[in-house]
Scaffold this motif. Structure first.
Motif, short mmCIF file in Angstrom:
data_model
loop_
_atom_site.label_atom_id
_atom_site.label_comp_id
_atom_site.label_asym_id
_atom_site.label_seq_id
_atom_site.Cartn_x
_atom_site.Cartn_y
_atom_site.Cartn_z
N GLY A 234 0.73 -1.37 -0.09
CA GLY A 234 0.02 0.06 -0.09
C GLY A 234 0.68 1.47 -0.15
O GLY A 234 0.27 2.41 0.00
N VAL A 235 2.08 1.10 0.03
CA VAL A 235 2.97 2.30 0.12
C VAL A 235 4.24 2.47 -0.85
O VAL A 235 5.01 3.17 -0.82
N THR B 211 -4.10 4.19 7.41
CA THR B 211 -5.23 3.23 7.00
C THR B 211 -4.93 1.83 7.83
O THR B 211 -3.71 1.70 8.56
N LYS B 212 -5.77 0.90 7.77
CA LYS B 212 -5.75 -0.42 8.37
C LYS B 212 -4.66 -0.95 8.25
O LYS B 212 -4.12 -1.81 8.93
N ASP B 213 -4.17 -1.25 6.79
CA ASP B 213 -2.98 -2.04 6.45
C ASP B 213 -1.58 -1.39 7.16
O ASP B 213 -0.76 -2.19 7.18
N LEU B 214 -1.84 -0.21 7.67
CA LEU B 214 -0.53 0.22 8.34
C LEU B 214 -0.46 0.61 9.54
O LEU B 214 0.01 1.20 10.44
N GLY B 215 -1.98 -0.31 10.52
CA GLY B 215 -1.87 -0.48 11.67
C GLY B 215 -2.89 0.91 12.30
O GLY B 215 -3.03 1.10 13.58
N GLY B 216 -3.51 1.66 11.36
CA GLY B 216 -4.51 2.72 11.90
C GLY B 216 -5.98 2.37 11.54
O GLY B 216 -6.10 1.21 11.38
N LYS B 217 -6.56 3.45 11.81
CA LYS B 217 -8.14 3.36 11.57
C LYS B 217 -8.50 4.16 10.67
O LYS B 217 -9.86 4.62 10.64
#
Length: 368
Positions: free
Chosen positions: A273-274, A347-353
């Motif tokens: 994703g990055v 985002t969720k894939d990076l540990g966030g919401k």
């Protein structure tokens, strides 16, 4: 009088505004007359999360007042072929930004992604896999560029059923395509101050096909004595990537190996994703997410609007440099890296919401 004047002069020098310092400005590049003219770019939002992440790029470009105009087309992966008007648009504009397109499994339906690469002869795929400050990963100091031959190999799609239950699939390797991808890899390394190019192969088993690829790489390497040249068998390459990825710099690969290596390197460096990327030929370039996230068709991400736009934002920065707008590219990259480093909006894939829109808002807020 002189004794009193000296301290006053020193004080004035120390108090001088930094903005007046000649070192506070930098010249990035000297444009030719006309380089600042707005450019039209073909935009293909694509399937699944594609419209979300391409929409993110549109918003950020608009906020930066970037000299870009998008010519948008509705294309989907279940189409039998690319509409003629889309291909003509890319040929006219020379540059395209693309979201992901679903590729049907089986059924004899060919991939539109592969069709486009062949139609425009986008022979070089480039994926840059690197650590982003503030994003924790298992390995540090990862900065790998995977350059993949994009038009032949297993992706030639030459396969048929010999007899019921027996399928023959042909892997095509040519000297012409092998030499030009090797030359592109060494040119890239030379122009970007990279020190090493590593050829990935399986010539110990596929002695003729991969042997030809390797032979071509060696011939081109001899013309670039200032760049170190290495070779590595693909299975050992995968093991080395997950154990010591910082040893790699630029990697040049045949088509299928490059797909696997790029996704592996992307996962090591922080996730697909990055990671930015693009496909380029002599006349045209298509920029898209560097490595396949496998989430193009995940309806849950689409419904919740939580797709990660970072990869395509960074790919669009690559596009801006390609269009010779380096200051806009620098501003965009700096803003994205600040958002990742702060860690508040992920985002969720990076540990966030966070949602896609929240990431976009944060990037816009960090634009200078």
């Amino acid at each position: 009088m002189a004794k009193r004047t000296l301290p006053i002069l020193k004080q004035l020098l120390h108090q001088r505004s930094p903005s007046l310092s000649p070192l506070s400005r930098s010249v990035t590049y000297m444009p030719r007359p006309g380089d600042g003219a707005p450019r039209t770019v073909t935009l293909i939002p694509g399937d699944g999360i594609g419209p979300l992440v391409t929409g993110a790029v549109e918003q950020v470009m608009d906020a930066m007042h970037a000299p870009i105009y998008f010519e948008k087309f509705d294309v989907h992966g279940d189409m039998k072929s690319f509409p003629t008007e889309v291909v003509e648009s890319i040929k006219k504009n020379k540059v395209c930004l693309k979201g992901g397109l679903n590729t049907p499994m089986g059924g004899g339906v060919s991939s539109l992604n592969v069709q486009l690469r062949k139609e425009l002869d986008l022979y070089a795929s480039l994926v840059n896999c690197f650590n982003l400050p503030g994003l924790p990963t298992r390995h540090e100091n990862v900065d790998i560029v995977v350059i993949r031959e994009n038009t032949e190999g297993e992706y030639a799609g030459l396969e048929h059923e010999v007899v019921p239950g027996v399928v023959e699939s042909l892997k095509v390797i040519t000297k012409f395509c092998s030499e030009r991808i090797a030359k592109y890899a060494f040119e890239y390394a030379y122009l970007n101050n990279r020190k090493t190019v590593t050829a990935v192969h399986k010539a110990n088993i596929m002695k003729l096909a991969d042997g030809l690829f390797l032979e071509s790489c060696r011939e081109i390497a001899s013309k670039y004595p200032s760049i170190k040249y290495n070779e590595i068998i693909v299975d050992n390459c995968c093991m080395q990537l997950v154990s010591k990825p910082e040893q790699f710099d630029v990697m040049v690969t045949p088509n299928l190996y490059g797909n696997l290596v790029a996704n592996t390197a992307a996962g090591i460096a922080g996730g697909t994703g990055v990671m930015p990327g693009g496909n380029v030929g002599a006349d045209h370039a298509v920029f898209e997410q560097g490595a396949s996230a496998g989430n193009v068709g995940k309806q849950k991400i689409v419904d919740q609007r939580t797709a990660n736009p970072v990869a395509l934002l960074l790919s669009s920065a690559m596009m801006l440099r390609h269009l010779q707008f380096p200051s806009f590219a620098d501003r965009l990259e700096t803003a994205v890296k600040r958002v990742i480093s702060e860690g508040k909006t992920r985002t969720k894939d990076l540990g966030g919401k966070s949602t896609t829109q929240e990431v976009v808002d944060a990037v816009i807020a960090n634009l200078e």
